[in-house]
Each structure stands twice: as structure tokens, then as C-alpha cells.
Scaffold this motif. Structure first.
Motif, PDB file in Angstrom:
ATOM      1  N   THR A  91      -6.356   1.627  -4.148  1.00 45.45           N
ATOM      2  CA  THR A  91      -5.792   2.573  -3.170  1.00 45.45           C
ATOM      3  C   THR A  91      -6.841   2.985  -2.138  1.00 45.45           C
ATOM      4  O   THR A  91      -6.569   3.013  -0.922  1.00 45.45           O
ATOM      5  CB  THR A  91      -5.242   3.805  -3.882  1.00 45.45           C
TER       6      THR A  91
ATOM      7  N   LEU B 198      -6.883   2.350   2.032  1.00 44.02           N
ATOM      8  CA  LEU B 198      -7.091   3.390   3.043  1.00 44.02           C
ATOM      9  C   LEU B 198      -8.341   3.114   3.874  1.00 44.02           C
ATOM     10  O   LEU B 198      -8.338   3.305   5.102  1.00 44.02           O
ATOM     11  CB  LEU B 198      -7.208   4.751   2.356  1.00 44.02           C
TER      12      LEU B 198
ATOM     13  N   SER C   5      -0.366   1.428  -0.276  1.00 44.82           N
ATOM     14  CA  SER C   5      -0.661   2.039  -1.571  1.00 44.82           C
ATOM     15  C   SER C   5       0.622   2.397  -2.322  1.00 44.82           C
ATOM     16  O   SER C   5       0.750   2.143  -3.529  1.00 44.82           O
ATOM     17  CB  SER C   5      -1.519   3.294  -1.377  1.00 44.82           C
TER      18      SER C   5
ATOM     19  N   VAL D 139      -4.390   4.103   9.052  1.00 49.29           N
ATOM     20  CA  VAL D 139      -4.332   4.959   7.861  1.00 49.29           C
ATOM     21  C   VAL D 139      -2.919   4.957   7.272  1.00 49.29           C
ATOM     22  O   VAL D 139      -2.736   4.869   6.045  1.00 49.29           O
ATOM     23  CB  VAL D 139      -4.775   6.386   8.226  1.00 49.29           C
TER      24      VAL D 139
ATOM     25  N   GLY E 292      -2.368   1.880   5.363  1.00 43.80           N
ATOM     26  CA  GLY E 292      -3.015   1.957   4.061  1.00 43.80           C
ATOM     27  C   GLY E 292      -2.210   2.786   3.077  1.00 43.80           C
ATOM     28  O   GLY E 292      -2.074   2.426   1.892  1.00 43.80           O
ATOM     29  N   LEU E 293      -1.653   3.921   3.522  1.00 42.09           N
ATOM     30  CA  LEU E 293      -0.818   4.748   2.651  1.00 42.09           C
ATOM     31  C   LEU E 293       0.447   4.012   2.229  1.00 42.09           C
ATOM     32  O   LEU E 293       0.845   4.042   1.051  1.00 42.09           O
ATOM     33  CB  LEU E 293      -0.449   6.045   3.378  1.00 42.09           C
TER      34      LEU E 293
ATOM     35  N   SER F 110      -8.603   2.452   7.946  1.00 45.53           N
ATOM     36  CA  SER F 110      -9.423   3.348   8.753  1.00 45.53           C
ATOM     37  C   SER F 110     -10.470   2.575   9.556  1.00 45.53           C
ATOM     38  O   SER F 110     -10.640   2.795  10.761  1.00 45.53           O
ATOM     39  CB  SER F 110     -10.118   4.375   7.860  1.00 45.53           C
TER      40      SER F 110
END
Length: 489
Positions: free
Chosen positions: A178, A182, A155, A148, A151-152, A186
């Protein structure tokens, strides 16, 4: 092993259950990396990184890029390709004990992806997908939280790079990208965590099975009878030490070989070799028949042996093999005491196996006393799928488990071990009984035979509030005894 900071968790070494049958690139996994282990996941992540690098290299030569963009992107691709062996062979393995190395590697990888995106976004459609392999790799290697975070981070890099380049993405497309970042992190993290959890449960089950097998072999080697076991295909699986001494042969040399080879070696040391072999040939027409006969041995010493040969079955009544027991009765007419001892030894071994699925002691909880009592059945039902457990939950409550895997025998006990350790693994982050049972049910459906099912009662006890919350999944309902009134509910 678990490293603080959340980076790169692996609770077991890579020794354990070997796997065969992987094909193509997966068949080249290093020998010390069993499928599902952290090393195996690291290897898959490295393959992903090389695949993404190769794809970028192909795109550079397929797309009609400006010469400046091509040269810069090609140079960056070469630098990334040179860094990959260092990242996966040196940095990430060391990050298991130095968490900051893992986070530094994630940051640098995200920076490289931002540079790629900045170079290609004006000339290559969907250039933002360069972030996806990075996110997937972080989730595979580290786990769900780090996936996660990757992914952030991707982004943020995606939006910042677009702002620096002077052209913001379309709001809808940017939002979709985005969410894609994420979601990728995940899913990759959840899959990796699930694989490693299952791998840990398999290792624990294998450890129990190996311990029981060694105990049984120790019992077989301690008895005074020569014992030979072959499977239903006629392949020798067990020859105890007494058989080796009795017939002066090497037990290990016959393991994995057709049992007829062993029978011929034994027959040559009897007074009637042809009659001995003809007796066993009769089993071709009736493989479930029992044999009881006297054998006159002449080599290496003259002895009179009593042979029992009988079929063995699993808990479903299917034929699994045949066991031959040779008893030297030259100096002893009655062996009833020895037979009784062997039976008791086997019963204790089976009971020990069953108790290996149970907790060693009851926990100490404020304001609450626990008492547990388990009485094994006799005979073939001594090994079954019944178990109970106490599991401390992350919210401070104590989990109480009563489980019953249908059936009897080693299969039911193995499924009980798998269910118990899977439940313990899932309970680490799911203290709610209903959610925990749903996750457990979804997990074990694909890992136990279709002919089996598990009945379970799971309760969460809050000793401070004196409140117990439970979920009953087909088990016998619990009973409450009121001490002050003597009422049973």
C-alpha cells in the motif's frame, strides 16, 4: 490551459523550445511534443503502458501457469493492448476538456489491474506490482493529486481483490505494498508537475528572448550602416538588410555559412579585392584586434565606405564573435549624430529588455500603498540580473520580491527571468516564505551556471493584520521608515 476537477493540467501549448539529442525511443517523440510538455509526458506514459503490457505477456509465457489462468490472462492482455491506442490517442487527449473521461479511464484501468492481480496472485509472486504502472501513468499524465488518488484506488483494489479471492495478504506485506502504491503515485506526480513547471518557465524565458532578438534585428535593419556579425568560429550569424542593399546580395543566403564566403563576395565589388582580403587574413594572428580602414567600392555603384571591424565579448570578457560595420560616407563626412542615435536606440532596447523582467504595475491591496521605482544603470550594466515582483499568495497575502542575479549582460538577465518565473510557479502552492525559498533554492541550483548565484529578499505581507514576514537570502537588508517619528530602521 487548466481544466477544473484537477485532471490533466497544461498551462502552455507545445510550441516553443525545440529539443534535440534524445536517443533511443525518446528520439521518436512526435514533432509537436517538446520535452517537458504535456504531450511529451503523455508519450512517455504510453511507452510505460506498452512496456508493462509486454512484460505481462512475457511473464505469461515464462511462468508455469495453469491452462485456465494462462488463457484468461492472455485474453485480458490482448484486450488491454487493443485498448491502449484508444486510451492514449483518443480518450486522454479529450480528457483535457472533459475531466470525467480521465477519471473513468483511471477507474477502468484499475479494474483491469485488479483482474490481472486476481488471476495471477496465486501463481505469480509479486503479482500486485501490476498496479504500479497504472499509478505511475496517472501521476505522469495528470499530476500529483491524481497520482495520489491512483495510489489510493489501487490500494483499495488490491485489498478488495485479495478479499474476494479468499486469502488476505500478510499484514506487513500488504502495508508495504500500500505504501509503495502511494509513494509511486506521489513521486510520479511530483516529477511530472516539476517538468511541466520547468517547461513553462523555459517557454516564458524563450518568449522574452525572442521578443528582444526581434527588436534588436528591427533596430539593425533600420540603421543606415551595413552590419555583419560572425561568431568566434567564423560563421555568419547576422547580415542586416542595409548590407544586402549596399552590396546587392541576399543576406539570408550567407547565414550559417563561413564568413569568408561573404567577404569574397564583398571584395569582388571593391577596387582592391586582394588588399581587402589580406586585411582580414591578418586577424588570424590577432583575433581581438580592431580594424579601421577606407574601402573604395566600385560595384554596383562607386562609393567610399568606412569599415570598422572589432571583437565582441560577453559579460565575463570572453570573445564571442566579431562585428563589421560598413558606413557609406560618400555624401556625408560627419556621422556623429547618427552614431549618437544608434547608441541611444541600443540603450533603449537594452532598457526595454531589462524592464521586461519587471511587473507592469503595482498591485492594489487594502490598507496598503505600494510604490516601486527602478533606474537602470548605464553602459554594459544596463542589462543585468536585478528584478522585483509582486506575487499574490494562495493564503491571501501578497508576496514581495527583491532579487539580484550576479553578473551583467544577457546571461544574468536570462537567469533572472528563469528565477522570477520559477518563483511565481512555486508560490502557487507554497505561501510560506521559508519553505518557498528552500524549494526555489533546490530548483535553481541545477539550472543556472556554477559561476552565478542569486540574492533574494522575499516577504509575505498580510494587509489585514498589518504584519509582514520575510526571508533574506543574502540580499541587502530591508529598511523601515517610521512616518510618525521619522526613524529609519
Amino acid at each position: 490551459m487548466e481544466v477544473s476537477g484537477g485532471w490533466l493540467r497544461d498551462d502552455h501549448s507545445d510550441e516553443g523550445i525545440g529539443r534535440v539529442g534524445l536517443t533511443s525511443m525518446l528520439s521518436k517523440v512526435p514533432g509537436d511534443a517538446n520535452r517537458g510538455s504535456w504531450r511529451w509526458t503523455l508519450y512517455i506514459a504510453e511507452l510505460t503502458a506498452w512496456g508493462a503490457t509486454a512484460l505481462i505477456f512475457v511473464i505469461l509465457h515464462v511462468e508455469d501457469l495453469s491452462s485456465t489462468t494462462y488463457r484468461r490472462a492472455l485474453l485480458l492482455t490482448i484486450v488491454v493492448a487493443a485498448a491502449l491506442p484508444v486510451l492514449f490517442r483518443i480518450i486522454l487527449p479529450r480528457a483535457r476538456s472533459r475531466a470525467w473521461l480521465g477519471w473513468a479511464a483511471m477507474a477502468l484501468s484499475t479494474l483491469a489491474a485488479c483482474v490481472f492481480y486476481g488471476l495471477l496472485r496465486a501463481e505469480v509472486p509479486s503479482a500486485q506490482l501490476v498496479f504500479v504502472p497504472l499509478i505511475v501513468i496517472a501521476g505522469l499524465v495528470a499530476g500529483f493529486p491524481e497520482g495520489v488518488w491512483a495510489g489510493l484506488l489501487a490500494s483499495v483494489g488490491y485489498w478488495v481483490t485479495a478479499a474476494i479471492a479468499g486469502r488476505w495478504p500478510d499484514p506487513v506485506a500488504g502495508t508495504v505494498n500500500t505504501m509503495l502504491f502511494l509513494l509511486s503515485g506521489s513521486i510520479a506526480g511530483l516529477l511530472a508537475s516539476e517538468m511541466r513547471s520547468h517547461y513553462s518557465a523555459e517557454q516564458e524565458e524563450h518568449r522574452l528572448a525572442t521578443a528582444v532578438r526581434h527588436r534588436l534585428l528591427a533596430v539593425l535593419d533600420a540603421v543606415d550602416e551595413a552590419i555583419v556579425f560572425r561568431d568566434r568560429r567564423g560563421i555568419t550569424r547576422v547580415v542586416n538588410q542595409r548590407a544586402g542593399r549596399l552590396f546587392e546580395l541576399d543576406p539570408d543566403s550567407f547565414l550559417g555559412e563561413p564568413t569568408n564566403e561573404l567577404l569574397r563576395s564583398i571584395a569582388r565589388k571593391t577596387e582592391d579585392p586582394e588588399g581587402f582580403m589580406e586585411t582580414f587574413q591578418e586577424l588570424r594572428d590577432d583575433p581581438e584586434a580592431e580594424l579601421r580602414l577606407w574601402v573604395d567600392q566600385i560595384l554596383p555603384h562607386r562609393r567610399q565606405l568606412r569599415l570598422y571591424s572589432g571583437p565582441t565579448f560577453d559579460e565575463n570578457g570572453a570573445l564571442v564573435g566579431r562585428i563589421d560595420v560598413y558606413t557609406d560616407i560618400t555624401e556625408s563626412v560627419s556621422r556623429s549624430a547618427e552614431v549618437e542615435r544608434l547608441y541611444e536606440e541600443a540603450r533603449r532596447t537594452a532598457e526595454s529588455y531589462q524592464r521586461g523582467l519587471l511587473p507592469d504595475s503595482v498591485p492594489s491591496v487594502p490598507r496598503t500603498n505600494f510604490v516601486s521605482h527602478y533606474v537602470p544603470a548605464s553602459g554594459r550594466r544596463a542589462v543585468c540580473g536585478d528584478f522585483y515582483d509582486f506575487i499574490p499568495l494562495s493564503d491571501g497575502r501578497m508576496g514581495l520580491v527583491l532579487g539580484d542575479v550576479c553578473g551583467i549582460g544577457p546571461g544574468a538577465a536570462s537567469d533572472a527571468a528563469f528565477t522570477r518565473y520559477t518563483l511565481r510557479s512555486l508560490a502557487n502552492d507554497t505561501p510560506d516564505p521559508e519553505q518557498l525559498m528552500n524549494r526555489l533554492n533546490a530548483h535553481i541550483q541545477g539550472h543556472i551556471g556554477s559561476e552565478r548565484f542569486v540574492r533574494m529578499l522575499f516577504a509575505a505581507l498580510d494587509p489585514e493584520r498589518a504584519v509582514i514576514e520575510y526571508v533574506n537570502a543574502g540580499h541587502v537588508p530591508p529598511v523601515v521608515h517610521r512616518f510618525d517619528t521619522g526613524e529609519v530602521q
